[in-house]
Write a protein that holds these residues in place. Sequence first.
Motif, PDB file in Angstrom:
ATOM      1  N   THR A 125       0.854  -1.174   0.000  1.00 41.02           N
ATOM      2  CA  THR A 125       0.000   0.000   0.000  1.00 41.02           C
ATOM      3  C   THR A 125       0.891   1.225   0.000  1.00 41.02           C
ATOM      4  OG1 THR A 125      -1.665  -1.189   1.253  1.00 41.02           O
ATOM      5  CG2 THR A 125      -1.832   1.201   1.226  1.00 41.02           C
ATOM      6  N   ALA A 126       0.809   1.994  -1.059  1.00 40.70           N
ATOM      7  CA  ALA A 126       1.643   3.191  -1.176  1.00 40.70           C
ATOM      8  C   ALA A 126       0.771   4.430  -1.048  1.00 40.70           C
ATOM      9  CB  ALA A 126       2.351   3.197  -2.516  1.00 40.70           C
ATOM     10  N   HIS A 127       1.341   5.440  -0.444  1.00 40.70           N
ATOM     11  CA  HIS A 127       0.651   6.713  -0.362  1.00 40.70           C
ATOM     12  C   HIS A 127       1.069   7.533  -1.567  1.00 40.70           C
ATOM     13  CE1 HIS A 127      -0.922   5.948   3.615  1.00 40.70           C
ATOM     14  NE2 HIS A 127       0.267   5.464   3.944  1.00 40.70           N
ATOM     15  N   ALA A 128       0.104   7.903  -2.359  1.00 37.12           N
ATOM     16  CA  ALA A 128       0.409   8.707  -3.539  1.00 37.12           C
ATOM     17  C   ALA A 128       0.615  10.151  -3.131  1.00 37.12           C
ATOM     18  CB  ALA A 128      -0.728   8.590  -4.541  1.00 37.12           C
ATOM     19  N   GLN A 129       1.506  10.797  -3.824  1.00 31.47           N
ATOM     20  CA  GLN A 129       1.740  12.211  -3.555  1.00 31.47           C
ATOM     21  C   GLN A 129       0.670  13.032  -4.261  1.00 31.47           C
ATOM     22  OE1 GLN A 129       5.611  12.110  -5.201  1.00 31.47           O
ATOM     23  NE2 GLN A 129       4.986  12.899  -7.164  1.00 31.47           N
ATOM     24  N   PRO A 130       0.397  14.237  -3.774  1.00 25.96           N
ATOM     25  CA  PRO A 130      -0.575  15.091  -4.457  1.00 25.96           C
ATOM     26  C   PRO A 130      -0.084  15.408  -5.875  1.00 25.96           C
ATOM     27  CG  PRO A 130      -0.008  15.985  -2.295  1.00 25.96           C
ATOM     28  CD  PRO A 130       0.937  14.858  -2.574  1.00 25.96           C
ATOM     29  N   GLU A 131      -0.972  15.304  -6.825  1.00 23.57           N
ATOM     30  CA  GLU A 131      -0.648  15.590  -8.218  1.00 23.57           C
ATOM     31  C   GLU A 131      -1.614  16.629  -8.755  1.00 23.57           C
ATOM     32  OE1 GLU A 131      -0.857  11.921 -10.342  1.00 23.57           O
ATOM     33  OE2 GLU A 131       0.912  11.091  -9.355  1.00 23.57           O
ATOM     34  N   LEU A 132      -1.183  17.373  -9.757  1.00 26.81           N
ATOM     35  CA  LEU A 132      -2.075  18.328 -10.407  1.00 26.81           C
ATOM     36  C   LEU A 132      -3.098  17.579 -11.242  1.00 26.81           C
ATOM     37  CD1 LEU A 132       0.307  21.146 -11.693  1.00 26.81           C
ATOM     38  CD2 LEU A 132      -1.350  21.272  -9.832  1.00 26.81           C
ATOM     39  N   CYS A 147      -5.360  22.787  -9.219  1.00 23.58           N
ATOM     40  CA  CYS A 147      -6.183  21.865  -8.440  1.00 23.58           C
ATOM     41  C   CYS A 147      -5.443  20.535  -8.321  1.00 23.58           C
ATOM     42  CB  CYS A 147      -7.544  21.666  -9.092  1.00 23.58           C
ATOM     43  SG  CYS A 147      -8.556  23.167  -9.105  1.00 23.58           S
ATOM     44  N   PHE A 148      -5.492  19.969  -7.120  1.00 16.62           N
ATOM     45  CA  PHE A 148      -4.721  18.772  -6.792  1.00 16.62           C
ATOM     46  C   PHE A 148      -5.613  17.551  -6.637  1.00 16.62           C
ATOM     47  CE2 PHE A 148      -2.494  22.522  -5.268  1.00 16.62           C
ATOM     48  CZ  PHE A 148      -1.294  22.386  -5.939  1.00 16.62           C
ATOM     49  N   SER A 149      -5.001  16.380  -6.690  1.00 14.63           N
ATOM     50  CA  SER A 149      -5.705  15.107  -6.617  1.00 14.63           C
ATOM     51  C   SER A 149      -6.275  14.828  -5.227  1.00 14.63           C
ATOM     52  CB  SER A 149      -4.764  13.970  -7.023  1.00 14.63           C
ATOM     53  OG  SER A 149      -3.594  13.985  -6.208  1.00 14.63           O
ATOM     54  N   VAL A 188      -4.594  31.980  -2.501  1.00 17.02           N
ATOM     55  CA  VAL A 188      -5.905  31.811  -1.875  1.00 17.02           C
ATOM     56  C   VAL A 188      -6.339  30.368  -2.114  1.00 17.02           C
ATOM     57  CG1 VAL A 188      -8.301  32.571  -1.818  1.00 17.02           C
ATOM     58  CG2 VAL A 188      -6.484  34.236  -2.318  1.00 17.02           C
ATOM     59  N   PHE A 189      -6.400  29.589  -1.030  1.00 17.15           N
ATOM     60  CA  PHE A 189      -6.845  28.202  -1.117  1.00 17.15           C
ATOM     61  C   PHE A 189      -8.354  28.130  -1.062  1.00 17.15           C
ATOM     62  CE2 PHE A 189      -2.486  27.543   0.237  1.00 17.15           C
ATOM     63  CZ  PHE A 189      -2.118  26.411  -0.465  1.00 17.15           C
ATOM     64  N   GLY A 190      -8.933  27.189  -1.803  1.00 13.46           N
ATOM     65  CA  GLY A 190     -10.367  26.926  -1.729  1.00 13.46           C
ATOM     66  C   GLY A 190     -10.720  26.311  -0.390  1.00 13.46           C
ATOM     67  N   THR A 191     -11.996  26.322  -0.039  1.00  9.85           N
ATOM     68  CA  THR A 191     -12.426  25.825   1.275  1.00  9.85           C
ATOM     69  C   THR A 191     -12.132  24.344   1.474  1.00  9.85           C
ATOM     70  OG1 THR A 191     -14.667  25.510   0.420  1.00  9.85           O
ATOM     71  CG2 THR A 191     -14.221  27.567   1.591  1.00  9.85           C
ATOM     72  N   ASP A 192     -12.101  23.547   0.398  1.00  9.25           N
ATOM     73  CA  ASP A 192     -11.803  22.122   0.569  1.00  9.25           C
ATOM     74  C   ASP A 192     -10.310  21.818   0.419  1.00  9.25           C
ATOM     75  OD1 ASP A 192     -11.412  22.386  -2.154  1.00  9.25           O
ATOM     76  OD2 ASP A 192     -12.823  20.800  -2.718  1.00  9.25           O
ATOM     77  N   ALA A 193      -9.491  22.844   0.191  1.00 11.63           N
ATOM     78  CA  ALA A 193      -8.027  22.736   0.107  1.00 11.63           C
ATOM     79  C   ALA A 193      -7.546  21.840  -1.022  1.00 11.63           C
ATOM     80  CB  ALA A 193      -7.433  22.293   1.441  1.00 11.63           C
ATOM     81  N   THR A 194      -8.359  21.657  -2.064  1.00 14.45           N
ATOM     82  CA  THR A 194      -7.888  20.912  -3.228  1.00 14.45           C
ATOM     83  C   THR A 194      -7.447  21.848  -4.349  1.00 14.45           C
ATOM     84  OG1 THR A 194     -10.114  20.686  -4.149  1.00 14.45           O
ATOM     85  CG2 THR A 194      -9.294  18.867  -2.772  1.00 14.45           C
ATOM     86  N   CYS A 195      -7.888  23.106  -4.319  1.00 18.33           N
ATOM     87  CA  CYS A 195      -7.506  24.076  -5.349  1.00 18.33           C
ATOM     88  C   CYS A 195      -6.920  25.320  -4.699  1.00 18.33           C
ATOM     89  CB  CYS A 195      -8.705  24.486  -6.196  1.00 18.33           C
ATOM     90  SG  CYS A 195      -9.362  23.157  -7.241  1.00 18.33           S
TER      91      CYS A 195
END
Length: 155
Positions: free
Chosen positions: A31-38, A59-61, A89-96
């Motif tokens: 089980t690998a933890h994937a890094q955040p990707e665009l 926006c990130f994965s 400025v980060f979005g409220t869900d912190a993905t963008c």
Amino acid sequence: MTANTYLKSRLAAAAVLAVAATFAAVFAPVTAHAQPELIEVTPVEGASLTELPEFFRLCFSEAVKTETKEDWGFNIRPPDGSGVGLRTVFGTDATCVDVFPGVPAEPPPGIWSLSWLVHAQSDGSEGSGELRYQIGDLQPGDTPLATRKISTAGG
């Protein structure tokens, strides 16, 4: 069935189970933890723009950490290598995130870069990269950029 035969068959079954368990443990997928990707970038990477955009959207994965300055970093570099201020400025869900460059009075034409570094909220894994854009005319020695649209896996 004699007691000796019964004991041998039980030992053989136990040995088969032990070998199977060993193979399962050794060859099981890790089980690998994937890094955040665009997964989305606006404007698209490699775009040829007439002027510096008001902001870049990345926006990130997965959701990224935003609590401290050590959790993330963005840098915009013009062709002359000078520094450019920016606001994030980060979005409220912190993905963008929207990255607003401090626009110089006369932005130098050529190849600009936007580098990014973020850490996943889930496990702290690091994702990073660099995007390049042509602003105005190419300068001597510049190579035209290829436009690359970021797309999600399977998309």
